[in-house]
Design an enzyme around this catalytic site. Sequence first.
Site, PDB file in Angstrom:
ATOM      1  N   ASP A  83       0.841  -1.198   0.000  1.00  0.00           N
ATOM      2  CA  ASP A  83       0.000   0.000   0.000  1.00  0.00           C
ATOM      3  C   ASP A  83       0.883   1.257   0.000  1.00  0.00           C
ATOM      4  OD1 ASP A  83      -2.778   1.061   0.388  1.00  0.00           O
ATOM      5  OD2 ASP A  83      -1.889   1.928   2.186  1.00  0.00           O
TER       6      ASP A  83
ATOM      7  N   GLU B 169      14.476 -15.441   0.407  1.00  0.00           N
ATOM      8  CA  GLU B 169      14.767 -16.488   1.399  1.00  0.00           C
ATOM      9  C   GLU B 169      13.659 -17.530   1.430  1.00  0.00           C
ATOM     10  OE1 GLU B 169      15.503 -15.372   5.486  1.00  0.00           O
ATOM     11  OE2 GLU B 169      16.531 -13.567   4.763  1.00  0.00           O
TER      12      GLU B 169
HETATM   13  C1  BGC Z   1      -5.483   2.269  -0.534  1.00  0.00           C
HETATM   14  C2  BGC Z   1      -6.634   3.077  -0.058  1.00  0.00           C
HETATM   15  C3  BGC Z   1      -6.276   3.623   1.301  1.00  0.00           C
HETATM   16  C4  BGC Z   1      -4.961   4.387   1.277  1.00  0.00           C
HETATM   17  C5  BGC Z   1      -4.422   4.644   2.631  1.00  0.00           C
HETATM   18  C6  BGC Z   1      -4.455   3.359  -0.682  1.00  0.00           C
HETATM   19  O1  BGC Z   1      -3.711   3.507  -1.659  1.00  0.00           O
HETATM   20  O2  BGC Z   1      -5.709   1.591  -1.737  1.00  0.00           O
HETATM   21  O3  BGC Z   1      -7.823   2.361  -0.033  1.00  0.00           O
HETATM   22  O4  BGC Z   1      -7.286   4.497   1.705  1.00  0.00           O
HETATM   23  O5  BGC Z   1      -3.983   3.670   0.593  1.00  0.00           O
HETATM   24  O6  BGC Z   1      -3.919   3.484   3.192  1.00  0.00           O
END
Ligand code: BGC
Length: 543
Positions: free
Chosen positions: A218, A276
Amino acid sequence: MSTPVTPDARPADAAWWRQAVVYQVYVRSFADSDGDGVGDLPGITSRLPHLRDLGVDAVWITPFYRSPQRDHGYDVSDYRDVDPLFGRLEDADALLARAHALGLRVIVDLVPNHTSDAHPWFVEALAAAPGSPERARYVFRTGRGADASEPPNNWESVFGGPAWTRVEGPDGPTDQWYLHLFDSTQPDLDWRNPEVGDMFEDVLRFWLDRGVDGFRVDVAHGLFKEESLRDQERSAEELEQAGPHEMVELTLADEPMWDQPEVHEVYRRWAKVLDEYGEDRMAVAEAWTQTPESMARFVRPDELDQAFNFSWLLAPWSAKAFAEVVTGTLEAVAPVGAAPTWVLSNHDVVRHPTRYGGGERGLARARAATLTMLALPGSSYLYQGEELGLEQVDVAPEHRQDPSWFRTGEPGRDGCRVPVPWSGAEPPFGFGPDGSTPWIPQPAGWAALTAQAQQGDPASTLEFYRRALAVRREHALDAGDEVALLDPLDGWGEDVLALRRGPLTVVLNCGDGPVAVPAGEPVVASGPLEAGLLPPDTAVWLR
Ligand code: BGC
Ligand code: MG
Protein backbone atom coordinates in the site's frame (compact mmCIF):
# COMPACT_ATOMS: atom_id res chain seq x y z
CA MET A 1 -13.30 -25.80 -15.69
CA SER A 2 -9.87 -26.23 -14.14
CA THR A 3 -9.07 -29.37 -12.22
CA PRO A 4 -8.36 -28.80 -8.53
CA VAL A 5 -4.75 -29.42 -7.64
CA THR A 6 -3.25 -30.20 -4.27
CA PRO A 7 -0.77 -27.69 -2.85
CA ASP A 8 2.09 -30.04 -3.66
CA ALA A 9 0.92 -30.31 -7.23
CA ARG A 10 1.03 -26.54 -7.66
CA PRO A 11 3.54 -25.76 -10.35
CA ALA A 12 6.70 -24.38 -8.73
CA ASP A 13 6.80 -21.78 -11.46
CA ALA A 14 9.07 -19.11 -10.06
CA ALA A 15 7.53 -16.37 -12.14
CA TRP A 16 3.87 -17.33 -11.92
CA TRP A 17 2.93 -13.67 -11.39
CA ARG A 18 4.39 -12.52 -14.69
CA GLN A 19 1.21 -13.52 -16.53
CA ALA A 20 -1.22 -14.00 -13.67
CA VAL A 21 -4.79 -12.78 -13.52
CA VAL A 22 -5.21 -11.54 -9.97
CA TYR A 23 -8.67 -11.01 -8.49
CA GLN A 24 -8.98 -8.34 -5.82
CA VAL A 25 -11.22 -9.16 -2.88
CA TYR A 26 -12.38 -6.22 -0.78
CA VAL A 27 -12.87 -8.21 2.39
CA ARG A 28 -15.76 -6.13 3.82
CA SER A 29 -17.86 -6.61 0.74
CA PHE A 30 -17.20 -10.07 -0.69
CA ALA A 31 -19.07 -12.59 1.48
CA ASP A 32 -20.40 -12.39 5.03
CA SER A 33 -20.46 -15.78 6.77
CA ASP A 34 -21.77 -14.71 10.18
CA GLY A 35 -24.53 -12.30 9.20
CA ASP A 36 -23.13 -9.17 10.84
CA GLY A 37 -23.43 -7.36 7.50
CA VAL A 38 -19.67 -7.27 6.93
CA GLY A 39 -17.71 -9.67 4.76
CA ASP A 40 -15.18 -11.90 6.52
CA LEU A 41 -12.47 -14.50 5.95
CA PRO A 42 -14.69 -17.61 6.26
CA GLY A 43 -16.99 -15.90 3.73
CA ILE A 44 -14.10 -15.56 1.28
CA THR A 45 -13.09 -19.19 1.82
CA SER A 46 -16.62 -20.37 1.07
CA ARG A 47 -16.65 -18.47 -2.24
CA LEU A 48 -13.20 -19.51 -3.50
CA PRO A 49 -14.71 -22.05 -5.92
CA HIS A 50 -16.31 -19.10 -7.75
CA LEU A 51 -12.81 -17.73 -8.37
CA ARG A 52 -11.48 -21.11 -9.43
CA ASP A 53 -14.37 -21.45 -11.90
CA LEU A 54 -13.85 -17.89 -13.12
CA GLY A 55 -10.34 -18.94 -14.07
CA VAL A 56 -8.13 -16.50 -12.15
CA ASP A 57 -4.69 -17.44 -10.85
CA ALA A 58 -4.51 -15.53 -7.60
CA VAL A 59 -6.51 -13.54 -5.14
CA TRP A 60 -5.38 -10.30 -3.46
CA ILE A 61 -7.21 -9.65 -0.21
CA THR A 62 -7.43 -6.10 1.18
CA PRO A 63 -6.34 -5.63 4.84
CA PHE A 64 -8.04 -7.89 7.38
CA TYR A 65 -5.72 -7.13 10.31
CA ARG A 66 -6.78 -5.63 13.62
CA SER A 67 -8.02 -2.15 12.90
CA PRO A 68 -10.54 0.40 14.15
CA GLN A 69 -11.81 0.41 10.52
CA ARG A 70 -11.59 4.16 10.11
CA ASP A 71 -10.24 3.56 6.58
CA HIS A 72 -11.66 0.04 6.39
CA GLY A 73 -8.53 -1.77 7.40
CA TYR A 74 -5.93 0.58 5.89
CA ASP A 75 -5.53 1.78 9.48
CA VAL A 76 -3.81 -1.17 11.15
CA SER A 77 -3.48 -1.47 14.92
CA ASP A 78 -1.92 -4.97 14.91
CA TYR A 79 -0.22 -6.27 11.76
CA ARG A 80 0.05 -9.80 13.09
CA ASP A 81 -3.56 -10.57 13.94
CA VAL A 82 -6.94 -10.80 12.21
CA ASP A 83 -9.59 -8.27 13.20
CA PRO A 84 -12.43 -10.04 15.07
CA LEU A 85 -14.80 -8.44 12.54
CA PHE A 86 -13.24 -10.68 9.88
CA GLY A 87 -12.43 -13.79 11.90
CA ARG A 88 -9.38 -15.24 13.63
CA LEU A 89 -5.86 -16.18 12.60
CA GLU A 90 -7.06 -19.77 12.12
CA ASP A 91 -9.51 -18.47 9.51
CA ALA A 92 -6.63 -16.92 7.60
CA ASP A 93 -4.80 -20.25 7.72
CA ALA A 94 -7.91 -22.08 6.52
CA LEU A 95 -8.36 -19.61 3.67
CA LEU A 96 -4.74 -20.08 2.56
CA ALA A 97 -5.03 -23.86 2.69
CA ARG A 98 -8.29 -23.93 0.74
CA ALA A 99 -7.03 -21.47 -1.89
CA HIS A 100 -3.85 -23.47 -2.41
CA ALA A 101 -5.86 -26.68 -2.68
CA LEU A 102 -7.88 -25.04 -5.45
CA GLY A 103 -4.72 -23.92 -7.25
CA LEU A 104 -5.10 -20.24 -6.29
CA ARG A 105 -2.28 -18.08 -4.92
CA VAL A 106 -2.95 -15.58 -2.16
CA ILE A 107 -1.58 -12.04 -1.98
CA VAL A 108 -2.16 -10.04 1.20
CA ASP A 109 -2.07 -6.28 1.66
CA LEU A 110 0.76 -4.62 3.58
CA VAL A 111 0.30 -1.09 4.92
CA PRO A 112 3.75 0.32 5.75
CA ASN A 113 3.28 4.08 5.28
CA HIS A 114 1.15 4.61 8.37
CA THR A 115 -0.42 2.77 11.27
CA SER A 116 -3.74 3.33 12.97
CA ASP A 117 -3.78 5.89 15.77
CA ALA A 118 -4.86 2.91 17.91
CA HIS A 119 -1.57 1.08 17.21
CA PRO A 120 0.31 0.63 20.53
CA TRP A 121 3.25 2.61 19.09
CA PHE A 122 1.09 5.67 18.47
CA VAL A 123 -0.69 5.38 21.80
CA GLU A 124 2.75 5.28 23.47
CA ALA A 125 3.94 8.19 21.35
CA LEU A 126 1.07 10.43 22.43
CA ALA A 127 1.67 9.52 26.08
CA ALA A 128 5.41 10.25 25.81
CA ALA A 129 7.16 13.61 25.75
CA PRO A 130 8.19 15.55 22.65
CA GLY A 131 11.62 14.35 21.51
CA SER A 132 11.17 10.91 23.13
CA PRO A 133 12.05 7.62 21.37
CA GLU A 134 8.33 6.81 21.34
CA ARG A 135 7.53 9.92 19.31
CA ALA A 136 10.50 9.23 17.01
CA ARG A 137 8.63 6.36 15.34
CA TYR A 138 6.25 8.88 13.74
CA VAL A 139 6.66 12.35 12.26
CA PHE A 140 6.01 14.81 15.08
CA ARG A 141 7.09 18.43 14.58
CA THR A 142 6.59 21.80 16.27
CA GLY A 143 3.93 23.95 14.66
CA ARG A 144 4.65 27.27 12.95
CA GLY A 145 3.69 30.74 14.12
CA ALA A 146 4.27 32.42 17.47
CA ASP A 147 2.04 29.98 19.37
CA ALA A 148 2.75 26.95 17.13
CA SER A 149 -0.87 27.07 16.02
CA GLU A 150 -0.05 26.64 12.33
CA PRO A 151 0.84 23.23 10.82
CA PRO A 152 4.60 22.61 10.33
CA ASN A 153 4.23 22.80 6.53
CA ASN A 154 1.61 23.25 3.83
CA TRP A 155 1.06 19.60 2.86
CA GLU A 156 -2.47 18.41 2.20
CA SER A 157 -3.94 15.07 3.18
CA VAL A 158 -4.92 12.84 0.23
CA PHE A 159 -8.33 12.69 1.88
CA GLY A 160 -8.60 16.51 2.04
CA GLY A 161 -7.59 19.16 4.56
CA PRO A 162 -4.19 19.61 6.20
CA ALA A 163 -1.85 16.62 6.49
CA TRP A 164 -1.08 17.57 10.11
CA THR A 165 -3.08 17.30 13.33
CA ARG A 166 -2.14 19.17 16.49
CA VAL A 167 -1.49 17.09 19.59
CA GLU A 168 -3.84 17.82 22.45
CA GLY A 169 -2.40 17.68 25.97
CA PRO A 170 -4.20 17.60 29.33
CA ASP A 171 -4.15 21.43 29.32
CA GLY A 172 -5.23 21.93 25.74
CA PRO A 173 -3.33 22.16 22.44
CA THR A 174 0.43 21.55 22.58
CA ASP A 175 3.19 22.83 20.25
CA GLN A 176 3.47 19.49 18.51
CA TRP A 177 1.74 18.26 15.40
CA TYR A 178 1.88 14.84 13.71
CA LEU A 179 1.91 14.08 10.01
CA HIS A 180 -0.80 12.02 8.29
CA LEU A 181 -0.85 11.95 4.49
CA PHE A 182 -4.25 10.23 4.76
CA ASP A 183 -6.81 10.43 7.59
CA SER A 184 -5.88 11.89 10.97
CA THR A 185 -6.39 8.36 12.36
CA GLN A 186 -3.53 7.15 10.08
CA PRO A 187 -0.30 8.72 11.43
CA ASP A 188 2.68 8.38 9.07
CA LEU A 189 5.60 6.32 10.35
CA ASP A 190 9.11 7.77 10.27
CA TRP A 191 11.00 5.34 8.05
CA ARG A 192 14.28 7.11 8.91
CA ASN A 193 13.98 5.36 12.29
CA PRO A 194 15.47 1.83 11.96
CA GLU A 195 12.91 0.39 14.38
CA VAL A 196 10.25 0.86 11.70
CA GLY A 197 12.06 -1.16 9.05
CA ASP A 198 12.79 -3.93 11.54
CA MET A 199 9.15 -4.11 12.57
CA PHE A 200 8.01 -4.52 8.96
CA GLU A 201 10.57 -7.19 8.22
CA ASP A 202 9.04 -9.15 11.11
CA VAL A 203 5.57 -8.59 9.70
CA LEU A 204 6.65 -9.87 6.27
CA ARG A 205 8.13 -12.99 7.84
CA PHE A 206 5.04 -13.54 9.97
CA TRP A 207 2.80 -13.82 6.91
CA LEU A 208 5.36 -15.61 4.73
CA ASP A 209 5.67 -18.22 7.47
CA ARG A 210 1.90 -18.70 7.31
CA GLY A 211 2.18 -19.38 3.59
CA VAL A 212 1.11 -16.24 1.73
CA ASP A 213 2.35 -16.08 -1.86
CA GLY A 214 2.84 -12.33 -2.00
CA PHE A 215 2.15 -8.81 -0.82
CA ARG A 216 0.41 -5.83 -2.31
CA VAL A 217 2.33 -2.86 -0.90
CA ASP A 218 0.00 0.00 0.00
CA VAL A 219 1.22 3.51 -0.87
CA ALA A 220 4.59 2.08 -1.89
CA HIS A 221 5.74 5.51 -3.10
CA GLY A 222 5.20 6.93 0.38
CA LEU A 223 7.21 5.85 3.46
CA PHE A 224 10.05 8.38 3.11
CA LYS A 225 9.47 12.11 3.05
CA GLU A 226 12.05 14.67 1.95
CA GLU A 227 14.09 15.13 5.13
CA SER A 228 13.62 18.92 5.21
CA LEU A 229 9.81 18.52 5.30
CA ARG A 230 9.80 21.71 3.23
CA ASP A 231 6.63 23.26 1.88
CA GLN A 232 5.24 21.87 -1.34
CA GLU A 233 5.44 24.34 -4.21
CA ARG A 234 2.01 24.59 -5.77
CA SER A 235 0.18 27.04 -7.89
CA ALA A 236 -3.31 28.11 -6.97
CA GLU A 237 -4.49 26.33 -10.09
CA GLU A 238 -2.95 23.02 -9.03
CA LEU A 239 -4.52 23.33 -5.63
CA GLU A 240 -7.86 23.98 -7.19
CA GLN A 241 -7.50 20.81 -9.23
CA ALA A 242 -6.24 18.78 -6.32
CA GLY A 243 -8.96 19.02 -3.80
CA PRO A 244 -11.41 17.66 -3.01
CA HIS A 245 -10.56 14.80 -5.26
CA GLU A 246 -10.28 11.14 -5.81
CA MET A 247 -6.90 9.83 -4.75
CA VAL A 248 -5.73 9.35 -8.30
CA GLU A 249 -5.91 13.03 -9.03
CA LEU A 250 -3.44 14.19 -6.43
CA THR A 251 -0.27 13.86 -8.44
CA LEU A 252 1.15 17.36 -8.45
CA ALA A 253 4.43 18.46 -9.92
CA ASP A 254 6.39 19.06 -6.70
CA GLU A 255 6.21 16.14 -4.30
CA PRO A 256 8.47 16.32 -1.25
CA MET A 257 6.14 13.79 0.42
CA TRP A 258 6.22 11.06 -2.25
CA ASP A 259 8.62 8.88 -4.19
CA GLN A 260 11.87 9.74 -2.39
CA PRO A 261 15.01 7.84 -3.45
CA GLU A 262 15.48 6.31 0.02
CA VAL A 263 12.35 4.18 -0.36
CA HIS A 264 14.12 1.85 -2.77
CA GLU A 265 16.44 0.59 -0.02
CA VAL A 266 13.34 -0.74 1.74
CA TYR A 267 12.31 -2.76 -1.30
CA ARG A 268 15.83 -4.14 -1.77
CA ARG A 269 15.65 -5.40 1.80
CA TRP A 270 12.21 -6.92 1.26
CA ALA A 271 13.29 -8.59 -1.99
CA LYS A 272 16.01 -10.40 -0.02
CA VAL A 273 13.49 -11.54 2.57
CA LEU A 274 11.12 -12.81 -0.12
CA ASP A 275 14.00 -14.63 -1.81
CA GLU A 276 14.77 -16.49 1.40
CA TYR A 277 11.31 -18.01 1.13
CA GLY A 278 11.83 -19.20 -2.42
CA GLU A 279 11.49 -17.63 -5.80
CA ASP A 280 7.74 -17.94 -6.10
CA ARG A 281 6.88 -15.29 -3.47
CA MET A 282 6.19 -11.85 -4.89
CA ALA A 283 5.29 -8.26 -4.12
CA VAL A 284 3.36 -5.70 -6.15
CA ALA A 285 3.62 -1.97 -5.49
CA GLU A 286 0.77 0.46 -5.36
CA ALA A 287 2.79 3.48 -6.41
CA TRP A 288 1.13 6.57 -7.86
CA THR A 289 4.27 7.99 -9.45
CA GLN A 290 4.78 10.88 -11.83
CA THR A 291 6.10 9.00 -14.86
CA PRO A 292 6.41 5.48 -16.30
CA GLU A 293 10.17 5.77 -15.61
CA SER A 294 9.65 6.45 -11.91
CA MET A 295 7.20 3.53 -11.77
CA ALA A 296 9.84 1.28 -13.34
CA ARG A 297 12.29 2.09 -10.52
CA PHE A 298 10.10 0.09 -8.12
CA VAL A 299 10.49 -3.05 -10.23
CA ARG A 300 14.21 -3.09 -10.85
CA PRO A 301 15.56 -6.66 -10.64
CA ASP A 302 16.53 -6.36 -6.95
CA GLU A 303 13.32 -4.60 -5.83
CA LEU A 304 9.62 -5.46 -6.03
CA ASP A 305 8.26 -7.73 -8.75
CA GLN A 306 5.43 -5.62 -10.10
CA ALA A 307 3.85 -2.19 -9.82
CA PHE A 308 0.28 -1.30 -10.65
CA ASN A 309 0.11 0.56 -13.92
CA PHE A 310 -2.64 3.07 -13.39
CA SER A 311 -2.29 4.67 -16.82
CA TRP A 312 -4.61 2.06 -18.39
CA LEU A 313 -7.25 2.90 -15.77
CA LEU A 314 -6.78 6.65 -16.19
CA ALA A 315 -6.99 6.60 -19.99
CA PRO A 316 -10.13 8.03 -21.59
CA TRP A 317 -12.23 5.98 -24.01
CA SER A 318 -9.97 6.57 -27.00
CA ALA A 319 -8.09 4.19 -29.26
CA LYS A 320 -5.24 6.68 -29.46
CA ALA A 321 -5.01 7.03 -25.68
CA PHE A 322 -5.07 3.24 -25.21
CA ALA A 323 -2.37 2.82 -27.85
CA GLU A 324 -0.16 5.36 -26.08
CA VAL A 325 -0.61 3.58 -22.79
CA VAL A 326 0.32 0.21 -24.29
CA THR A 327 3.45 1.60 -25.94
CA GLY A 328 4.45 3.73 -22.94
CA THR A 329 4.00 0.87 -20.48
CA LEU A 330 5.94 -1.69 -22.49
CA GLU A 331 8.75 0.82 -23.08
CA ALA A 332 8.95 1.67 -19.39
CA VAL A 333 9.22 -1.84 -18.00
CA ALA A 334 11.37 -3.40 -20.75
CA PRO A 335 14.70 -1.88 -19.61
CA VAL A 336 14.31 -3.31 -16.09
CA GLY A 337 13.00 -6.67 -17.34
CA ALA A 338 9.78 -6.47 -15.32
CA ALA A 339 6.41 -7.80 -16.46
CA PRO A 340 3.82 -5.08 -17.12
CA THR A 341 0.53 -4.97 -15.22
CA TRP A 342 -2.91 -3.73 -16.19
CA VAL A 343 -5.95 -2.75 -14.16
CA LEU A 344 -9.29 -1.08 -14.86
CA SER A 345 -11.03 -1.05 -11.49
CA ASN A 346 -10.18 -1.26 -7.80
CA HIS A 347 -11.61 -0.22 -4.44
CA ASP A 348 -10.39 3.38 -4.80
CA VAL A 349 -11.81 4.39 -8.18
CA VAL A 350 -15.17 4.63 -9.93
CA ARG A 351 -16.03 1.26 -11.50
CA HIS A 352 -15.10 1.19 -15.17
CA PRO A 353 -18.56 0.65 -16.75
CA THR A 354 -19.61 3.85 -14.98
CA ARG A 355 -16.44 5.71 -15.99
CA TYR A 356 -17.24 4.83 -19.60
CA GLY A 357 -20.66 6.42 -19.36
CA GLY A 358 -22.74 3.78 -17.61
CA GLY A 359 -25.77 1.86 -18.85
CA GLU A 360 -25.57 -0.55 -21.75
CA ARG A 361 -22.94 1.43 -23.56
CA GLY A 362 -20.76 1.78 -20.47
CA LEU A 363 -20.91 -1.96 -19.90
CA ALA A 364 -20.14 -2.78 -23.54
CA ARG A 365 -17.11 -0.50 -23.39
CA ALA A 366 -16.01 -1.97 -20.09
CA ARG A 367 -16.14 -5.49 -21.49
CA ALA A 368 -14.25 -4.39 -24.59
CA ALA A 369 -11.53 -2.65 -22.54
CA THR A 370 -11.24 -5.72 -20.30
CA LEU A 371 -10.88 -8.07 -23.24
CA THR A 372 -8.19 -5.86 -24.77
CA MET A 373 -6.34 -5.73 -21.45
CA LEU A 374 -6.44 -9.51 -21.12
CA ALA A 375 -4.69 -9.87 -24.48
CA LEU A 376 -1.65 -7.89 -23.37
CA PRO A 377 1.53 -9.47 -22.00
CA GLY A 378 1.96 -9.27 -18.23
CA SER A 379 -0.64 -9.62 -15.54
CA SER A 380 -4.09 -8.20 -15.14
CA TYR A 381 -5.75 -7.24 -11.88
CA LEU A 382 -9.55 -7.60 -11.68
CA TYR A 383 -11.74 -6.11 -8.96
CA GLN A 384 -14.54 -8.09 -7.35
CA GLY A 385 -17.89 -7.58 -9.02
CA GLU A 386 -16.53 -6.45 -12.37
CA GLU A 387 -17.17 -9.98 -13.63
CA LEU A 388 -20.84 -9.29 -12.88
CA GLY A 389 -20.80 -5.96 -14.71
CA LEU A 390 -21.51 -4.00 -11.51
CA GLU A 391 -21.65 -0.24 -11.79
CA GLN A 392 -20.70 2.42 -9.27
CA VAL A 393 -23.53 2.89 -6.77
CA ASP A 394 -24.72 6.29 -5.69
CA VAL A 395 -24.53 5.63 -1.93
CA ALA A 396 -26.89 7.75 0.18
CA PRO A 397 -25.02 10.19 2.45
CA GLU A 398 -26.16 8.46 5.65
CA HIS A 399 -24.50 5.22 4.53
CA ARG A 400 -21.18 6.71 3.42
CA GLN A 401 -18.14 5.63 5.43
CA ASP A 402 -15.13 6.74 3.39
CA PRO A 403 -12.94 9.04 5.52
CA SER A 404 -12.54 11.34 2.52
CA TRP A 405 -16.31 11.93 2.62
CA PHE A 406 -16.02 13.18 6.21
CA ARG A 407 -13.00 15.36 5.40
CA THR A 408 -14.22 16.88 2.13
CA GLY A 409 -17.97 16.37 1.76
CA GLU A 410 -17.30 14.64 -1.58
CA PRO A 411 -19.08 11.27 -2.17
CA GLY A 412 -15.83 9.28 -1.83
CA ARG A 413 -15.18 5.65 -2.66
CA ASP A 414 -18.08 3.78 -1.01
CA GLY A 415 -19.90 3.44 -4.34
CA CYS A 416 -17.43 0.85 -5.66
CA ARG A 417 -17.45 -1.04 -2.36
CA VAL A 418 -21.08 -2.19 -2.20
CA PRO A 419 -21.37 -5.89 -1.20
CA VAL A 420 -21.34 -8.42 -4.05
CA PRO A 421 -24.70 -9.93 -5.12
CA TRP A 422 -24.40 -13.70 -5.33
CA SER A 423 -27.93 -15.07 -5.56
CA GLY A 424 -31.61 -14.60 -4.82
CA ALA A 425 -34.15 -11.91 -5.63
CA GLU A 426 -33.57 -9.41 -2.85
CA PRO A 427 -30.84 -8.06 -0.58
CA PRO A 428 -28.57 -9.35 0.83
CA PHE A 429 -28.47 -11.37 -2.43
CA GLY A 430 -26.55 -14.20 -0.78
CA PHE A 431 -23.81 -11.82 0.41
CA GLY A 432 -24.82 -12.81 3.95
CA PRO A 433 -27.44 -15.11 5.45
CA ASP A 434 -31.08 -14.27 4.59
CA GLY A 435 -32.35 -11.46 6.77
CA SER A 436 -28.90 -9.93 7.37
CA THR A 437 -28.30 -6.29 6.47
CA PRO A 438 -25.19 -5.47 4.39
CA TRP A 439 -23.09 -2.56 5.69
CA ILE A 440 -24.01 -0.54 2.59
CA PRO A 441 -27.41 -1.21 1.00
CA GLN A 442 -27.34 -3.03 -2.35
CA PRO A 443 -29.51 -1.64 -5.19
CA ALA A 444 -32.72 -3.67 -5.77
CA GLY A 445 -31.82 -3.79 -9.48
CA TRP A 446 -28.91 -6.07 -8.68
CA ALA A 447 -31.30 -9.06 -8.64
CA ALA A 448 -30.62 -9.43 -12.36
CA LEU A 449 -26.86 -9.20 -11.83
CA THR A 450 -26.29 -11.91 -9.24
CA ALA A 451 -23.75 -14.60 -10.06
CA GLN A 452 -26.62 -17.09 -9.93
CA ALA A 453 -28.74 -15.12 -12.40
CA GLN A 454 -25.88 -14.82 -14.88
CA GLN A 455 -24.57 -18.36 -14.58
CA GLY A 456 -25.15 -20.28 -17.81
CA ASP A 457 -26.40 -17.28 -19.80
CA PRO A 458 -23.91 -16.93 -22.67
CA ALA A 459 -24.73 -13.24 -23.11
CA SER A 460 -24.01 -12.45 -19.44
CA THR A 461 -20.94 -10.58 -18.27
CA LEU A 462 -20.03 -13.46 -15.95
CA GLU A 463 -19.94 -15.99 -18.78
CA PHE A 464 -18.05 -13.48 -20.92
CA TYR A 465 -15.32 -13.19 -18.22
CA ARG A 466 -15.11 -16.97 -17.86
CA ARG A 467 -14.78 -17.37 -21.62
CA ALA A 468 -12.22 -14.58 -21.89
CA LEU A 469 -10.07 -16.05 -19.13
CA ALA A 470 -10.26 -19.54 -20.62
CA VAL A 471 -9.32 -18.24 -24.06
CA ARG A 472 -6.48 -16.24 -22.51
CA ARG A 473 -5.05 -19.42 -21.02
CA GLU A 474 -5.35 -21.20 -24.30
CA HIS A 475 -4.14 -18.53 -26.71
CA ALA A 476 -2.37 -15.66 -24.93
CA LEU A 477 -0.01 -17.20 -22.40
CA ASP A 478 2.41 -18.49 -24.97
CA ALA A 479 1.95 -15.61 -27.41
CA GLY A 480 5.19 -13.91 -26.34
CA ASP A 481 5.94 -10.45 -25.02
CA GLU A 482 6.10 -8.61 -28.34
CA VAL A 483 3.18 -6.35 -29.17
CA ALA A 484 2.91 -4.68 -32.56
CA LEU A 485 0.41 -1.86 -32.90
CA LEU A 486 -1.14 -1.94 -36.34
CA ASP A 487 -1.28 1.30 -38.22
CA PRO A 488 -4.75 2.74 -37.54
CA LEU A 489 -4.85 4.35 -40.94
CA ASP A 490 -4.23 0.99 -42.55
CA GLY A 491 -7.90 0.41 -43.18
CA TRP A 492 -9.51 0.99 -39.79
CA GLY A 493 -9.25 4.66 -39.00
CA GLU A 494 -7.98 6.27 -35.85
CA ASP A 495 -10.90 5.23 -33.63
CA VAL A 496 -9.74 1.64 -33.79
CA LEU A 497 -6.98 0.08 -31.72
CA ALA A 498 -5.53 -2.91 -33.50
CA LEU A 499 -2.57 -4.88 -32.30
CA ARG A 500 -0.83 -8.13 -32.92
CA ARG A 501 0.70 -10.36 -30.28
CA GLY A 502 2.16 -13.58 -31.62
CA PRO A 503 -0.61 -15.43 -33.47
CA LEU A 504 -3.31 -13.15 -32.02
CA THR A 505 -4.80 -10.06 -33.59
CA VAL A 506 -6.83 -7.88 -31.24
CA VAL A 507 -9.17 -5.16 -32.46
CA LEU A 508 -10.99 -2.65 -30.24
CA ASN A 509 -13.54 -0.35 -31.84
CA CYS A 510 -13.76 2.96 -29.98
CA GLY A 511 -15.56 4.68 -32.86
CA ASP A 512 -19.22 5.28 -33.69
CA GLY A 513 -19.73 2.85 -36.56
CA PRO A 514 -19.03 -0.82 -37.30
CA VAL A 515 -15.65 -1.72 -38.81
CA ALA A 516 -14.44 -4.63 -40.89
CA VAL A 517 -12.30 -7.09 -38.98
CA PRO A 518 -9.06 -8.40 -40.41
CA ALA A 519 -8.71 -11.98 -41.59
CA GLY A 520 -8.65 -14.68 -38.96
CA GLU A 521 -10.93 -16.77 -36.85
CA PRO A 522 -12.61 -14.89 -33.99
CA VAL A 523 -11.77 -16.75 -30.77
CA VAL A 524 -13.54 -14.43 -28.33
CA ALA A 525 -15.42 -11.14 -28.55
CA SER A 526 -16.75 -8.78 -25.90
CA GLY A 527 -20.14 -8.64 -27.64
CA PRO A 528 -21.77 -10.09 -30.75
CA LEU A 529 -20.22 -9.35 -34.15
CA GLU A 530 -22.74 -8.20 -36.73
CA ALA A 531 -22.53 -9.77 -40.17
CA GLY A 532 -18.79 -10.16 -39.73
CA LEU A 533 -18.36 -6.52 -38.70
CA LEU A 534 -17.09 -5.30 -35.34
CA PRO A 535 -19.73 -2.99 -33.81
CA PRO A 536 -18.78 0.13 -31.83
CA ASP A 537 -17.70 -0.40 -28.20
CA THR A 538 -16.65 -3.97 -28.94
CA ALA A 539 -13.37 -5.88 -29.00
CA VAL A 540 -12.43 -9.18 -30.64
CA TRP A 541 -9.47 -11.55 -30.65
CA LEU A 542 -8.68 -13.30 -33.91
CA ARG A 543 -6.28 -16.10 -34.67
C1 BGC B 1 -5.48 2.27 -0.53
C2 BGC B 1 -6.63 3.08 -0.06
C3 BGC B 1 -6.28 3.62 1.30
C4 BGC B 1 -4.96 4.39 1.28
C5 BGC B 1 -4.42 4.64 2.63
C6 BGC B 1 -4.46 3.36 -0.68
O1 BGC B 1 -3.71 3.51 -1.66
O2 BGC B 1 -5.71 1.59 -1.74
O3 BGC B 1 -7.82 2.36 -0.03
O4 BGC B 1 -7.29 4.50 1.70
O5 BGC B 1 -3.98 3.67 0.59
O6 BGC B 1 -3.92 3.48 3.19
MG1 MG C 1 -19.30 -11.05 8.78
